[in-house]
Write an enzyme that holds these catalytic residues in place. Structure first.
Site, PDB file in Angstrom:
ATOM      1  N   SER A 280       0.847  -1.183   0.000  1.00 15.67           N
ATOM      2  CA  SER A 280       0.000   0.000   0.000  1.00 15.67           C
ATOM      3  C   SER A 280       0.891   1.244   0.000  1.00 15.67           C
ATOM      4  O   SER A 280       1.984   1.230   0.560  1.00 15.67           O
ATOM      5  CB  SER A 280      -0.894   0.007   1.244  1.00 15.67           C
ATOM      6  OG  SER A 280      -1.446   1.289   1.472  1.00 15.67           O
ATOM      7  N   ARG A 319     -25.266  -5.577 -46.269  1.00 16.37           N
ATOM      8  CA  ARG A 319     -24.061  -4.891 -45.776  1.00 16.37           C
ATOM      9  C   ARG A 319     -24.477  -3.934 -44.666  1.00 16.37           C
ATOM     10  O   ARG A 319     -25.410  -3.153 -44.829  1.00 16.37           O
ATOM     11  CB  ARG A 319     -23.349  -4.137 -46.897  1.00 16.37           C
ATOM     12  CG  ARG A 319     -22.934  -5.009 -48.070  1.00 16.37           C
ATOM     13  CD  ARG A 319     -21.937  -6.102 -47.674  1.00 16.37           C
ATOM     14  NE  ARG A 319     -20.645  -5.537 -47.358  1.00 16.37           N
ATOM     15  CZ  ARG A 319     -19.742  -5.236 -48.306  1.00 16.37           C
ATOM     16  NH1 ARG A 319     -19.993  -5.452 -49.577  1.00 16.37           N
ATOM     17  NH2 ARG A 319     -18.574  -4.735 -47.961  1.00 16.37           N
TER      18      ARG A 319
END
Length: 458
Positions: A280, A319
Site C-alpha cells: 500500500s 451490408r
C-alpha cells in the site's frame, strides 16, 4: 496518433490490462497481416484455377507482408473510405509490379478482406487463450489433489454453512476451466469461417468460377467454408464473444473467491509474495490481492465488450451500417482483456499459499453451529427429520444466547442423549466426517481433466 487512451494500449496501464502474446495477435501489424494473408491466398487460388494469370499469385504473395507497409499512412486514409481494406488494397496494388497489379483483390470486397483477416486472428487468439486456460487448469488440479483432506468452511450467502474441503473448491475451479476449454474448441470448430461473397454475396464478378474460388480459398487458409456468405449474419462473432465473456466471468469469480479468502478476518489463502507486490502507498503492513484485483478489473471490462456484441447483430440487408464497424474495436479488446484476466490468475494459483491451520480454526468460529445439520441428519432416522430439525434449532439458539459450544448443549440435552451417547456426539464434530462425497467429486474432476489433456496430446 495519441497513445495511452485505452487501457490495453496505455504505456501506464497496458502491463495490467494487456497480455503480450494476445496483444501480438491483435496489434495493427497483425491486423494488416491477416488481411494481406487473405489477398495473397486469393491471388494464389485464382492463379491456380486460371481465373487470373498464373504469375499473379506469386507476385501478390511476395508483397503481402505487413512490414513492407506504412501503417500510419494507411491509417490516415481510413476515414476516407470508412475501412482499412480500401487504402490497404491500394497500397498493395502499388507495390505489386507489372501487369499483376491489375489483378489484386480480384472479385473481392472490403468486408471479405476484413472479416477473413479477423477470422485468422481469432483462430490465433483462441489458441493463446486455450494454452493459458490449460496452464491455469493444471495449477487448479495441483491444488485439488493436494488439499483433498484440508477441511474448511463451506459458505452459503457469505455465511458459514457446512464443512467442506479446499480441494473441492479447487476442483470446482478446475472443472469449470475444463469446460471453458471445451467451449473454445467448439467455437474454433463451428464459428470460424471464411468470408468471401463479393459485393452483395453472389460473387457475380467471378462469373461461373465464384464457388470454386471460394471453396479453394477456404482450403488455402485452413478455414471452414460455410454454405453462404454471412456478411450481416453475425452470430459467429457473438458466439466467439460469448465464449470469451464466459471465460472472463469465471476468471472474475475465481479471483473473487481468492479476494474473499484473503480478507484479514478470514486469512485462509494468500497470493504469492514478491518484493514490492501487494503493498500500500500509505499502510506498510498491507498485503493486497493485486493479482486477483487485476483479473477482476480485466474481466469486468471484457464482459462489457462481450455484452455489447449482442447489440450489433441487427445488421441491415447484405451490408451493415455501424454494427460491423463497431466490431473492429470491441472484438480485439475483448480478446486482449480476456487474456489479461487469465494471466494474473495463473501466477496466483500456481503460487497460492494455503493456510490449512487457519481454515481449521475458522471452522470453530460458530462454536460448533456449522455441525448442526450433521447432528440433525444423525438423529433424523430415529426421531424424524422435522423433529430433529426442531431439536437442533432450539439447541443452536441456546448455544448462541449463552455463548456455549453446540457440542456442550447437545451433551446436556435429554432429547439428544436419549439417542446418542457422548462419544457419538463428539464424533459428529470431526470436520472431515461430514464432507459427503467431496473426495469422489475431486477425483472425478481430476480424472476428467487428465483424460482431456491426454486427448490433447493424442
Amino acid at each position: 496518433m495519441v497513445n495511452g487512451v485505452g487501457a490495453i494500449d496505455s504505456r501506464l496501464l497496458g502491463h495490467l490490462f494487456s497480455s503480450a502474446p494476445m496483444h501480438g495477435v491483435w496489434d495493427d501489424a497483425a491486423r494488416l497481416q491477416g488481411m494481406l494473408d487473405f489477398e495473397a491466398a486469393l491471388a494464389r487460388v485464382q492463379s491456380r484455377l486460371g481465373v487470373i494469370p498464373q504469375t499473379v499469385g506469386e507476385a501478390v504473395s511476395e508483397k503481402a507482408k505487413a512490414d513492407l507497409f506504412d501503417l500510419d499512412a494507411i491509417g490516415e486514409k481510413v476515414p476516407l473510405g470508412g475501412n482499412i481494406a480500401i487504402p490497404l488494397v491500394k497500397a498493395l496494388t502499388a507495390k505489386v509490379e507489372g501487369a499483376a497489379s491489375g489483378y489484386v483483390h480480384w472479385g473481392a470486397t472490403s468486408q471479405d478482406v476484413i472479416d477473413t483477416g479477423f477470422m485468422l486472428q481469432a483462430r490465433a487468439g483462441i489458441a493463446v487463450l486455450r494454452a493459458d486456460l490449460v496452464r491455469l487448469g493444471g495449477a487448479c488440479a495441483v491444488l485439488a489433489d493436494a488439499h483433498r483432506a484440508t477441511p474448511m468452511v463451506g459458505r452459503s450467502f457469505m455465511q458459514h454453512g457446512l464443512p467442506t474441503v479446499f480441494g473441492l473448491k479447487a476442483a470446482g475451479w478446475l472443472d469449470t476451466v475444463g469446460r471453458l476449454i471445451a467451449r473454445l474448441d467448439t467455437v474454433a470448430e463451428q464459428s470460424l469461417a471464411l468470408q468471401f461473397g463479393g459485393a452483395v454475396g453472389t460473387l457475380a464478378s467471378l462469373g461461373a468460377d465464384g464457388a470454386a474460388v471460394r471453396d479453394q480459398l477456404a482450403a488455402e487458409l485452413g478455414l471452414p467454408v460455410p454454405p453462404t456468405p454471412w456478411f450481416t449474419m453475425r452470430e459467429r462473432i457473438v458466439e466467439i464473444g460469448s465464449a470469451l465473456g464466459a471465460i472472463a466471468g469465471i476468471m472474475g469469480k475465481i479471483a473473487g473467491d481468492i479476494v474473499l479468502l484473503m480478507q484479514t478476518e478470514v486469512g485462509e489463502v494468500f497470493e504469492p509474495s514478491a518484493p514490492g507486490k501487494g503493498g500500500s502507498s500509505t499502510m506498510p503492513h498491507k498485503r493486497n490481492p493485486v493479482g486477483a484485483a487485476t483479473a477482476r478489473g480485466a474481466a469486468i471490462q471484457a464482459e462489457a465488450r462481450a455484452g455489447a456484441l449482442y447489440q450489433i447483430m441487427d445488421q441491415q440487408h447484405e451490408r451493415a451500417v455501424g454494427g460491423w464497424q463497431a466490431e473492429w474495436g470491441l472484438v480485439p479488446e475483448l480478446f486482449v482483456l480476456t487474456a489479461a484476466a487469465i494471466a494474473p490468475l495463473i501466477a496466483v494459483i500456481e503460487g497460492l499459499e494455503v493456510k490449512a491451520e487457519r481454515m481449521r480454526a475458522n471452522l470453530e468460529i460458530t462454536n460448533g453451529l456449522i455441525f448442526a445439520e450433521a447432528v440433525m441428519m444423525k438423529l433424523a432416522p430415529m426421531i424424524g427429520r422435522d423433529v430433529a430439525h426442531h431439536v437442533l434449532e432450539g439447541a443452536s439458539k441456546r448455544a448462541v444466547a449463552e455463548g456455549l459450544h453446540l457440542k456442550a448443549v447437545l451433551t446436556e440435552s435429554d432429547e439428544v442423549r436419549a439417542h446418542l451417547d457422548e462419544a457419538e456426539i463428539a464424533a459428529i464434530f470431526d470436520p472431515l466426517g461430514y464432507v459427503g462425497s467431496a473426495e469422489i467429486f475431486i477425483e472425478r474432476a481430476l480424472e476428467h481433466w487428465r483424460s482431456s489433456r491426454a486427448s490433447d496430446e493424442g
